[in-house]
Design a protein around this motif. Structure first.
Motif, PDB file in Angstrom:
ATOM      1  N   SER A   7      24.879  19.961  88.225  1.00 42.07           N
ATOM      2  CA  SER A   7      25.677  19.197  87.265  1.00 42.07           C
ATOM      3  C   SER A   7      27.135  19.595  87.427  1.00 42.07           C
ATOM      4  N   GLY A   8      28.004  18.829  86.779  1.00 45.67           N
ATOM      5  CA  GLY A   8      29.413  19.186  86.762  1.00 45.67           C
ATOM      6  C   GLY A   8      30.311  18.352  87.653  1.00 45.67           C
ATOM      7  N   GLY A   9      29.728  17.463  88.443  1.00 48.46           N
ATOM      8  CA  GLY A   9      30.552  16.613  89.278  1.00 48.46           C
ATOM      9  C   GLY A   9      31.314  15.587  88.454  1.00 48.46           C
ATOM     10  N   GLY A  10      32.195  14.867  89.132  1.00 50.75           N
ATOM     11  CA  GLY A  10      32.962  13.831  88.451  1.00 50.75           C
ATOM     12  C   GLY A  10      34.145  13.385  89.273  1.00 50.75           C
ATOM     13  N   LEU A  11      35.020  12.651  88.606  1.00 49.64           N
ATOM     14  CA  LEU A  11      36.234  12.124  89.231  1.00 49.64           C
ATOM     15  C   LEU A  11      37.419  12.970  88.763  1.00 49.64           C
ATOM     16  N   VAL A  12      38.204  13.436  89.718  1.00 54.49           N
ATOM     17  CA  VAL A  12      39.345  14.280  89.397  1.00 54.49           C
ATOM     18  C   VAL A  12      40.496  13.917  90.329  1.00 54.49           C
ATOM     19  N   GLN A  13      41.711  14.122  89.872  1.00 54.15           N
ATOM     20  CA  GLN A  13      42.867  13.855  90.712  1.00 54.15           C
ATOM     21  C   GLN A  13      43.131  15.003  91.676  1.00 54.15           C
ATOM     22  N   ARG A  14      43.831  14.695  92.715  1.00 54.23           N
ATOM     23  CA  ARG A  14      44.262  15.724  93.677  1.00 54.23           C
ATOM     24  C   ARG A  14      44.906  16.884  92.917  1.00 54.23           C
ATOM     25  N   GLY A  15      44.524  18.102  93.306  1.00 52.77           N
ATOM     26  CA  GLY A  15      45.048  19.291  92.652  1.00 52.77           C
ATOM     27  C   GLY A  15      44.262  19.741  91.445  1.00 52.77           C
ATOM     28  N   GLY A  16      43.310  18.948  91.030  1.00 55.88           N
ATOM     29  CA  GLY A  16      42.515  19.284  89.860  1.00 55.88           C
ATOM     30  C   GLY A  16      41.395  20.267  90.158  1.00 55.88           C
TER      31      GLY A  16
END
Length: 116
Positions: A7-16
């Motif tokens: 678990s814990g995946g997702g969408l994040v911006q560069r540098g996140g």
């Protein structure tokens, strides 16, 4: 029955940052090394990080200094802390345990997407 649940995946911006978790059951967690792999579209699955039973760690070169693998034997859980994420880190991330040559288990995977 051995189970690994990520678990814990997702969408994040560069540098996140993201922290992945993998909860294990059905075997004595503390007795085995744990691994995180990833597979990007159109590419082979690659080993990202390993943590041994004595908590020694190894990383593929592309994530050194950015990712940290850890384990909590009391919670039967292995983590992957991912910082300074890049678009090229986009992949499905899997945890794996190899108990014997014939007893090799993978989780179902969790998607990590890093936007630019």
């Amino acid at each position: 029955q051995v189970q690994l649940v990520e678990s814990g995946g997702g969408l994040v911006q560069r540098g996140g940052s993201l922290r992945l978790s993998c909860v294990a059951s059905g075997y004595i967690f503390s007795m085995y090394a744990m691994h995180w792999y990833r597979q990007a579209p159109g590419k082979q699955r690659e080993l990202v990080a390993t943590i041994t039973t004595t908590k020694n760690t190894n990383y593929t070169d592309s994530v050194k200094g950015r990712f940290t693998i850890s384990r909590d034997n009391a919670k039967n859980t292995v983590y992957l802390q991912m910082n300074s994420l890049k678009p090229e880190d986009t992949a499905v991330y899997y945890c794996r345990v190899r108990i014997t040559s014939r007893a090799d288990y993978w989780g179902q995977g969790t998607q990590v997407t890093v936007s630019s």
